[in-house]
Design an enzyme around this catalytic site. Structure first.
Site, PDB file in Angstrom:
ATOM      1  N   ARG A 153      -9.700  -0.367  15.876  1.00 34.84           N
ATOM      2  CA  ARG A 153      -9.800   0.435  14.634  1.00 34.84           C
ATOM      3  C   ARG A 153     -10.796  -0.110  13.671  1.00 34.84           C
ATOM      4  NH1 ARG A 153      -4.187   1.590  11.108  1.00 34.84           N
ATOM      5  NH2 ARG A 153      -4.905  -0.568  10.645  1.00 34.84           N
TER       6      ARG A 153
ATOM      7  N   TYR B  46      16.755  29.782   7.719  1.00 33.90           N
ATOM      8  CA  TYR B  46      15.445  30.205   7.916  1.00 33.90           C
ATOM      9  C   TYR B  46      15.381  30.370   9.343  1.00 33.90           C
ATOM     10  CZ  TYR B  46      13.504  29.866   3.277  1.00 33.90           C
ATOM     11  OH  TYR B  46      13.152  29.891   1.738  1.00 33.90           O
TER      12      TYR B  46
ATOM     13  N   MET C 261      12.906  23.731   1.738  1.00 38.44           N
ATOM     14  CA  MET C 261      12.036  22.927   0.880  1.00 38.44           C
ATOM     15  C   MET C 261      12.879  22.051  -0.069  1.00 38.44           C
ATOM     16  SD  MET C 261       9.184  24.087  -1.963  1.00 38.44           S
ATOM     17  CE  MET C 261       8.281  25.053  -0.706  1.00 38.44           C
TER      18      MET C 261
ATOM     19  N   LYS D 254       0.742  -1.244  -0.063  1.00 34.55           N
ATOM     20  CA  LYS D 254       0.064  -0.085  -0.191  1.00 34.55           C
ATOM     21  C   LYS D 254       0.819   1.264   0.090  1.00 34.55           C
ATOM     22  CE  LYS D 254      -0.133  -0.298   5.120  1.00 34.55           C
ATOM     23  NZ  LYS D 254      -0.701  -0.943   6.129  1.00 34.55           N
TER      24      LYS D 254
HETATM   25  C1  LIG Z   1       0.038  -1.818   6.842  1.00 31.40           C
HETATM   26  C2  LIG Z   1      -0.423  -3.302   7.115  1.00 31.40           C
HETATM   27  C3  LIG Z   1       0.387  -4.540   7.468  1.00 31.40           C
HETATM   28  C4  LIG Z   1       1.903  -4.373   7.341  1.00 31.40           C
HETATM   29  O1  LIG Z   1       2.396  -3.903   8.640  1.00 31.40           O
HETATM   30  P1  LIG Z   1       4.036  -3.521   8.736  1.00 31.40           P
HETATM   31  O2  LIG Z   1       4.056  -3.101  10.336  1.00 31.40           O
HETATM   32  O3  LIG Z   1       4.404  -2.698   7.786  1.00 31.40           O
HETATM   33  O4  LIG Z   1       4.664  -4.842   8.651  1.00 31.40           O
HETATM   34  C5  LIG Z   1      -0.273  -5.559   7.559  1.00 31.40           C
HETATM   35  N1  LIG Z   1      -1.475  -5.537   7.849  1.00 31.40           N
HETATM   36  C6  LIG Z   1      -2.426  -4.558   7.666  1.00 31.40           C
HETATM   37  C7  LIG Z   1      -3.817  -4.712   7.780  1.00 31.40           C
HETATM   38  C8  LIG Z   1      -1.958  -3.236   7.271  1.00 31.40           C
HETATM   39  O5  LIG Z   1      -2.547  -2.246   7.413  1.00 31.40           O
END
Ligand SMILES: *Cc1c(COP(=O)(O)O)cnc(C)c1O
Length: 358
Positions: free
Chosen positions: A131, A255, A303, A35
């Site tokens: 969650r 800055y 930046m 992802k």
């Molecule tokens: C992002 C995610 C993972 C991977 O988690 P890591 O800590 O990056 O290994 C696994 N399962 C779900 C549901 C996730 O959202």
């Protein structure tokens, strides 16, 4: 000449890290989590590089999944947040996209979907992350509803850890137990382990493991660095010095003008900044490599540029290579200094940084 800022991607390291996940969880299948643009590495590149060595891929949306299909990925793809619209269900069935099911609205939508659809779904059980998902007490009811829906041809169970990065932690222990209790005697495939689970909680491996951050070569554990876990960094974010100046004691840098040279000193300017995804909150003292040697940042991150204390490198000159993280400088160390996580640094690398496969 193009701007020297770029992200080098090491395909061998990526494959190696997946093999490390397999070594830890020998009897589990591996859902490679890609992802957020493959944690910033490039979704299609990550998936193509892993190819058939992953048993499935995990993404957050249909859009990400379809990018994988367009890149030629044929493995099943899990939608970790489920589906957002009933209209997507026929596409999911056709493209073998496997949604996580975490609320009643999704079950209702499946119940009225065409009987011709064939969907594998992952029922999400909330064992403590709080969650997404069904509470253990209501999960069996949800499962029984799914079981009689014609469009649902295969059901698996999923849960997710809240704090598996702390080895021996009581919350994780009870998440593993609660998930086992829900899954008992159901005969369904199940999955709870993220990277931290794979590396620190062998009893969490089950049928499928879901490595994310470890694939990219960063440690998910508080107490162990990536190298000691046998992981290799996939991304090296690099640039070069574009200026080197002799500054006077008391000169204010950058800055805000709130960093003063404590003595006459050499200060370098590297072409990388928050417009590239380098964290603006990285304070003075954040480690950076120049010519493979450790120096620290000074002043505020701009930046497009950062400034570096070159007192330990009197020979440094324009064009010298700079590494912000990756080979020789773990991204976790930079994240720690900037008060964030490796996850965020990796997936924030912006589109203007060319990804260069080495
Ligand atoms: C992002 C995610 C993972 C991977 O988690 P890591 O800590 O990056 O290994 C696994 N399962 C779900 C549901 C996730 O959202």
């Amino acid at each position: 000449m193009s701007r020297p800022a770029r992200a080098l991607l090491d395909a061998g390291a990526l494959k190696h890290n997946l093999q490390q996940a397999r070594l830890h969880a020998k009897t589990s299948r591996v859902m490679a989590v890609v992802k957020a643009n493959g944690y910033g590495h490039g979704l299609a590149w990550v998936a193509r590089t892993l190819g058939e060595s992953a048993d499935a891929f995990g993404v957050s949306s249909v859009e990400e999944a379809m990018q994988l299909r367009q890149a030629g990925v044929t493995r099943p793809i899990c939608l970790l947040e489920g589906f957002f619209s009933t209209d997507d269900l026929s596409l999911l069935s056709r493209e073998r996209l496997e949604p996580v099911i975490h609320h009643d609205g999704q079950i209702k939508a499946l119940a009225v979907a065409s009987k011709d659809l064939q969907l594998t779904v992952w029922l999400k059980v909330d064992t403590g992350m709080h969650r997404l998902g069904y509470q253990p007490a209501t999960a069996l009811n949800a499962l029984n509803q799914l079981r009689v829906i014609p469009a649902v041809t295969n059901i698996r169970l999923m849960s997710h850890f809240a704090r598996a990065e702390f080895p021996g932690d009581g919350v994780t222990r009870s998440q593993i137990n609660d998930f086992a209790n829900v899954c008992r005697n159901l005969g369904l495939e199940k999955s709870i382990a993220n990277s931290a689970g794979i590396l620190a909680w062998p009893s969490s491996h089950l049928d499928w493991v879901r490595p994310g951050i470890m694939l990219y070569g960063a440690s998910p554990l508080r107490e162990k660095d990536a190298a000691s876990l046998g992981l290799k960094p996939v991304m090296t974010l690099e640039s070069a010095l574009i200026a080197v100046h002799a500054r006077k004691k008391g000169d204010a840098l950058g800055y805000g003008g709130d960093w003063y040279c404590p003595e006459d000193m050499l200060v370098g300017v590297a072409a990388i900044g928050y417009g590239d995804g380098y964290p603006r909150h990285a304070p003075p003292g954040t480690p950076v490599l120049v010519n493979g040697r450790r120096v620290t940042s000074v002043g505020r991150v701009s930046m497009d540029m950062i400034m570096l204390d070159l007192r330990s490198l009197p020979q440094a000159k324009v064009g010298d290579p700079v590494v912000l993280w990756g080979r020789g400088l773990p991204v976790e160390e930079v994240a720690e200094s900037a008060g964030t996580l490796s996850y965020e640094l990796l997936c924030h690398v912006t589109a203007r940084i060319p990804r260069v496969v080495v």
